[in-house]
Design an enzyme around this catalytic site. Structure first.
Site, PDB file in Angstrom:
ATOM      1  N   GLY A 294       0.841  -1.204   0.000  1.00  0.00           N
ATOM      2  CA  GLY A 294       0.000   0.000   0.000  1.00  0.00           C
ATOM      3  C   GLY A 294       0.868   1.243   0.000  1.00  0.00           C
ATOM      4  O   GLY A 294       1.457   1.588   1.024  1.00  0.00           O
TER       5      GLY A 294
ATOM      6  N   GLY B  43       0.300   4.393  -0.053  1.00  0.00           N
ATOM      7  CA  GLY B  43      -0.481   5.595   0.258  1.00  0.00           C
ATOM      8  C   GLY B  43       0.165   6.347   1.400  1.00  0.00           C
ATOM      9  O   GLY B  43       1.386   6.283   1.598  1.00  0.00           O
TER      10      GLY B  43
ATOM     11  N   GLY C 297       1.637   4.039   4.303  1.00  0.00           N
ATOM     12  CA  GLY C 297       2.663   3.198   3.681  1.00  0.00           C
ATOM     13  C   GLY C 297       3.921   4.006   3.393  1.00  0.00           C
ATOM     14  O   GLY C 297       5.047   3.585   3.690  1.00  0.00           O
TER      15      GLY C 297
ATOM     16  N   ASN D  85      -7.546   1.081  10.578  1.00  0.00           N
ATOM     17  CA  ASN D  85      -8.459   1.547  11.620  1.00  0.00           C
ATOM     18  C   ASN D  85      -9.677   0.637  11.672  1.00  0.00           C
ATOM     19  O   ASN D  85      -9.895  -0.188  10.791  1.00  0.00           O
ATOM     20  CB  ASN D  85      -8.919   2.978  11.310  1.00  0.00           C
ATOM     21  CG  ASN D  85      -7.948   4.005  11.869  1.00  0.00           C
ATOM     22  OD1 ASN D  85      -7.288   3.772  12.879  1.00  0.00           O
ATOM     23  ND2 ASN D  85      -7.879   5.154  11.218  1.00  0.00           N
TER      24      ASN D  85
ATOM     25  N   ALA E 174      -0.675  11.114   8.613  1.00  0.00           N
ATOM     26  CA  ALA E 174       0.024  11.399   7.357  1.00  0.00           C
ATOM     27  C   ALA E 174      -0.981  11.545   6.227  1.00  0.00           C
ATOM     28  O   ALA E 174      -2.083  10.997   6.283  1.00  0.00           O
ATOM     29  CB  ALA E 174       0.989  10.262   7.034  1.00  0.00           C
TER      30      ALA E 174
ATOM     31  N   LYS F 270     -10.058   3.330  19.862  1.00  0.00           N
ATOM     32  CA  LYS F 270      -9.836   4.208  18.703  1.00  0.00           C
ATOM     33  C   LYS F 270     -11.062   4.182  17.793  1.00  0.00           C
ATOM     34  O   LYS F 270     -11.447   5.202  17.215  1.00  0.00           O
ATOM     35  CB  LYS F 270      -8.585   3.775  17.933  1.00  0.00           C
ATOM     36  CG  LYS F 270      -8.271   4.757  16.822  1.00  0.00           C
ATOM     37  CD  LYS F 270      -6.819   4.813  16.441  1.00  0.00           C
ATOM     38  CE  LYS F 270      -6.571   5.988  15.496  1.00  0.00           C
ATOM     39  NZ  LYS F 270      -5.760   5.620  14.353  1.00  0.00           N
TER      40      LYS F 270
ATOM     41  N   ASN G 293     -15.542  10.887  12.694  1.00  0.00           N
ATOM     42  CA  ASN G 293     -15.373  10.835  11.236  1.00  0.00           C
ATOM     43  C   ASN G 293     -16.668  10.905  10.430  1.00  0.00           C
ATOM     44  O   ASN G 293     -16.749  11.681   9.473  1.00  0.00           O
ATOM     45  CB  ASN G 293     -14.573   9.582  10.843  1.00  0.00           C
ATOM     46  CG  ASN G 293     -13.148   9.650  11.339  1.00  0.00           C
ATOM     47  OD1 ASN G 293     -12.796  10.535  12.118  1.00  0.00           O
ATOM     48  ND2 ASN G 293     -12.322   8.724  10.904  1.00  0.00           N
TER      49      ASN G 293
ATOM     50  N   SER H 160      -9.615  11.794   7.884  1.00  0.00           N
ATOM     51  CA  SER H 160      -9.369  11.030   6.656  1.00  0.00           C
ATOM     52  C   SER H 160     -10.679  10.710   5.931  1.00  0.00           C
ATOM     53  O   SER H 160     -10.722  10.705   4.696  1.00  0.00           O
ATOM     54  CB  SER H 160      -8.618   9.748   6.982  1.00  0.00           C
ATOM     55  OG  SER H 160      -9.371   8.984   7.895  1.00  0.00           O
TER      56      SER H 160
ATOM     57  N   GLU I 203     -14.156   4.462   5.000  1.00  0.00           N
ATOM     58  CA  GLU I 203     -14.021   3.284   5.871  1.00  0.00           C
ATOM     59  C   GLU I 203     -15.262   3.137   6.772  1.00  0.00           C
ATOM     60  O   GLU I 203     -15.150   2.679   7.911  1.00  0.00           O
ATOM     61  CB  GLU I 203     -12.724   3.369   6.677  1.00  0.00           C
ATOM     62  CG  GLU I 203     -11.494   3.253   5.790  1.00  0.00           C
ATOM     63  CD  GLU I 203     -10.198   2.984   6.545  1.00  0.00           C
ATOM     64  OE1 GLU I 203      -9.535   1.957   6.283  1.00  0.00           O
ATOM     65  OE2 GLU I 203      -9.838   3.826   7.394  1.00  0.00           O
TER      66      GLU I 203
HETATM   67  N1  NAP Z   1      -3.191   8.240   7.083  1.00  0.00           N
HETATM   68  C1  NAP Z   1      -3.184   8.256   8.407  1.00  0.00           C
HETATM   69  O1  NAP Z   1      -2.782   9.246   9.035  1.00  0.00           O
HETATM   70  C2  NAP Z   1      -3.660   7.047   9.191  1.00  0.00           C
HETATM   71  C3  NAP Z   1      -3.493   7.032  10.594  1.00  0.00           C
HETATM   72  C4  NAP Z   1      -3.894   5.910  11.329  1.00  0.00           C
HETATM   73  C5  NAP Z   1      -4.447   4.823  10.671  1.00  0.00           C
HETATM   74  N2  NAP Z   1      -4.621   4.868   9.318  1.00  0.00           N
HETATM   75  C6  NAP Z   1      -5.199   3.688   8.678  1.00  0.00           C
HETATM   76  O2  NAP Z   1      -4.234   3.134   7.797  1.00  0.00           O
HETATM   77  C7  NAP Z   1      -4.864   2.548   6.654  1.00  0.00           C
HETATM   78  C8  NAP Z   1      -4.249   3.174   5.393  1.00  0.00           C
HETATM   79  O3  NAP Z   1      -4.593   4.561   5.390  1.00  0.00           O
HETATM   80  P1  NAP Z   1      -3.929   5.608   4.388  1.00  0.00           P
HETATM   81  O4  NAP Z   1      -4.344   6.947   4.866  1.00  0.00           O
HETATM   82  O5  NAP Z   1      -2.490   5.307   4.209  1.00  0.00           O
HETATM   83  O6  NAP Z   1      -4.726   5.258   3.040  1.00  0.00           O
HETATM   84  P2  NAP Z   1      -4.368   5.676   1.550  1.00  0.00           P
HETATM   85  O7  NAP Z   1      -3.547   6.938   1.539  1.00  0.00           O
HETATM   86  O8  NAP Z   1      -5.646   5.649   0.786  1.00  0.00           O
HETATM   87  O9  NAP Z   1      -3.412   4.505   1.039  1.00  0.00           O
HETATM   88  C9  NAP Z   1      -3.874   3.217   0.750  1.00  0.00           C
HETATM   89  C10 NAP Z   1      -3.046   2.697  -0.401  1.00  0.00           C
HETATM   90  O10 NAP Z   1      -3.337   1.332  -0.612  1.00  0.00           O
HETATM   91  C11 NAP Z   1      -3.235   1.097  -2.010  1.00  0.00           C
HETATM   92  N3  NAP Z   1      -3.858  -0.164  -2.396  1.00  0.00           N
HETATM   93  C12 NAP Z   1      -5.172  -0.472  -2.478  1.00  0.00           C
HETATM   94  N4  NAP Z   1      -5.329  -1.745  -2.888  1.00  0.00           N
HETATM   95  C13 NAP Z   1      -4.084  -2.241  -3.076  1.00  0.00           C
HETATM   96  C14 NAP Z   1      -3.591  -3.501  -3.525  1.00  0.00           C
HETATM   97  N5  NAP Z   1      -4.407  -4.510  -3.861  1.00  0.00           N
HETATM   98  N6  NAP Z   1      -2.247  -3.660  -3.606  1.00  0.00           N
HETATM   99  C15 NAP Z   1      -1.394  -2.656  -3.284  1.00  0.00           C
HETATM  100  N7  NAP Z   1      -1.813  -1.443  -2.860  1.00  0.00           N
HETATM  101  C16 NAP Z   1      -3.145  -1.245  -2.777  1.00  0.00           C
HETATM  102  C17 NAP Z   1      -3.911   2.301  -2.603  1.00  0.00           C
HETATM  103  O11 NAP Z   1      -3.589   2.402  -3.971  1.00  0.00           O
HETATM  104  P3  NAP Z   1      -4.478   3.260  -4.991  1.00  0.00           P
HETATM  105  O12 NAP Z   1      -4.001   4.674  -4.784  1.00  0.00           O
HETATM  106  O13 NAP Z   1      -4.109   2.676  -6.283  1.00  0.00           O
HETATM  107  O14 NAP Z   1      -5.915   3.071  -4.606  1.00  0.00           O
HETATM  108  C18 NAP Z   1      -3.326   3.411  -1.737  1.00  0.00           C
HETATM  109  O15 NAP Z   1      -2.112   3.882  -2.271  1.00  0.00           O
HETATM  110  C19 NAP Z   1      -6.366   2.858   6.812  1.00  0.00           C
HETATM  111  O16 NAP Z   1      -7.036   1.754   7.331  1.00  0.00           O
HETATM  112  C20 NAP Z   1      -6.403   4.018   7.794  1.00  0.00           C
HETATM  113  O17 NAP Z   1      -7.592   4.041   8.551  1.00  0.00           O
HETATM  114  C21 NAP Z   1      -4.232   5.950   8.552  1.00  0.00           C
END
Ligand code: NAP
Length: 299
Positions: A11, A13, A16, A105, A130, A186, A194, A256, A268
């Site tokens: 991932g 994103g 990641g 989450n 992030a 959480k 959210n 988010s 989500e």
């Molecule tokens: N961001 C934060 O601050 C934060 C904090 C705490 C918890 N979280 C949790 O962490 C998780 C990720 O959040 P995020 O904010 O990082 O989400 P995000 O920015 O949307 O990143 C998710 C990534 O996963 C990729 N993806 C989807 N399907 C895939 C597959 N089959 N193979 C490889 N990659 C794939 C997506 O690619 P595409 O762009 O191609 O769709 C996207 O780049 C969530 O559950 C969120 O609740 C996030």
């Protein structure tokens, strides 16, 4: 320092990229996305500084990925609703016993993976924040704490080892033998904040104003007893204090789920509100506010 293992992050994103930018300094790291992507990553630190970080960004289909050592652990950094299909794709490329670390989450994917994946499934609850910037940037919006454990507390050594490597990379990480409690706490916070901010397209701090303030309190009034019915211990200062402290601390943030709505991406909702509705069903308990909230929240 211990010998560096190889980790994959699935991932490319926000989370990641954040984990990759930090972890690549201490272990052998591959950041796996759906599309080929360029290195370096631009990591915007909370201090305001920007660092160019060389990260091996790749896809599962890239042959070169498979010439390196097999991963000792795969971090799952996809959204909750994308995680099962991502893990299905991953399964063809790794040993079935490979440990996973779920960053998602909510409380939806964690029990499902724990039941279905042959190897250990660690779960993290993180307050790091992030968001992505362009194709190669990540903004580290806020530093936090990451707790790592597994649902049955069957893998404490592995969880401690994982926390060790996160700490080596500059995160503040701990093993938590009661990670389920932490994930539900959480979830309670996310459920109270959210869906409302996503529906009304407001920043977190605006929840302090009426009519939103009353809506938040009504949601918490339903969530608290429901979670206690699931065996979740209430936070020491109570559910209302838990949620309102986060609203105050993140007053200027766009949650988010709001960012997903504004970008036209799926939210989500299922991972956050679904487990609460399932708990209500199990307990045969009426939760009209949560049902309406679920219905009104963009999916
Ligand atoms: N961001 C934060 O601050 C934060 C904090 C705490 C918890 N979280 C949790 O962490 C998780 C990720 O959040 P995020 O904010 O990082 O989400 P995000 O920015 O949307 O990143 C998710 C990534 O996963 C990729 N993806 C989807 N399907 C895939 C597959 N089959 N193979 C490889 N990659 C794939 C997506 O690619 P595409 O762009 O191609 O769709 C996207 O780049 C969530 O559950 C969120 O609740 C996030």
């Amino acid at each position: 320092m211990r010998p560096s293992p190889t980790w994959w992050i699935l991932g490319d994103g926000a989370l990641g990229r954040l984990f990759a930018a930090r972890l690549t300094t201490t272990l052998s790291l591959h950041l796996i996305g759906r599309r080929a992507a360029a290195s370096p990553l631009r990591y915007h630190a909370p201090s305001g500084e920007t660092h160019e970080v060389d990260v091996a960004r790749t896809t599962l289909a890239t042959q070169a990925l498979h010439t390196y050592a097999r991963p000792a652990l795969v971090v799952l950094a996809t959204k909750s609703h994308a995680t099962l299909s991502a893990v299905e794709e991953l399964a063809a490329h790794v040993d079935p016993q490979t440990p996973l670390l779920s960053l998602q989450n909510g409380f939806s994917i964690q029990p499902r993976l724990t039941e279905t994946w042959a190897g250990p499934v660690l779960c993290a609850s993180t307050t790091e924040g992030a968001y992505v910037e362009g194709d190669a940037g990540v903004v580290h919006a806020g530093t936090g704490t990451t707790w790592v454990g597994d649902i049955h507390n069957a893998w404490p050594t592995l969880a401690r080892d994982c926390a060790y490597w996160l700490n080596q990379a500059g995160f503040s990480a701990y093993h938590d033998a009661a990670i389920v409690q932490r994930l539900w706490h959480k979830l309670a916070i996310n459920a109270a904040i959210n869906p409302l901010v996503a529906r009304y397209r407001i920043r977190n701090g605006q929840l302090r104003d009426q009519p939103f303030r009353r809506m938040v309190d009504t949601i918490i009034d339903e969530i608290g007893p429901l979670l206690e019915g699931e065996g979740i211990i209430p936070p020491p200062a109570g559910w209302h204090t838990l949620v309102w402290e986060v609203i105050v601390a993140t007053a200027n943030n766009r949650a988010s789920m709001l960012q997903d709505v504004l970008a036209g991406r799926p939210t989500e909702r299922e991972a956050i509100l679904g487990p609460l509705l399932a708990a209500a069903k199990r307990q045969r308990c009426s939760t009209p506010t949560l049902e309406t909230l679920y219905h009104d929240t963009p999916s």
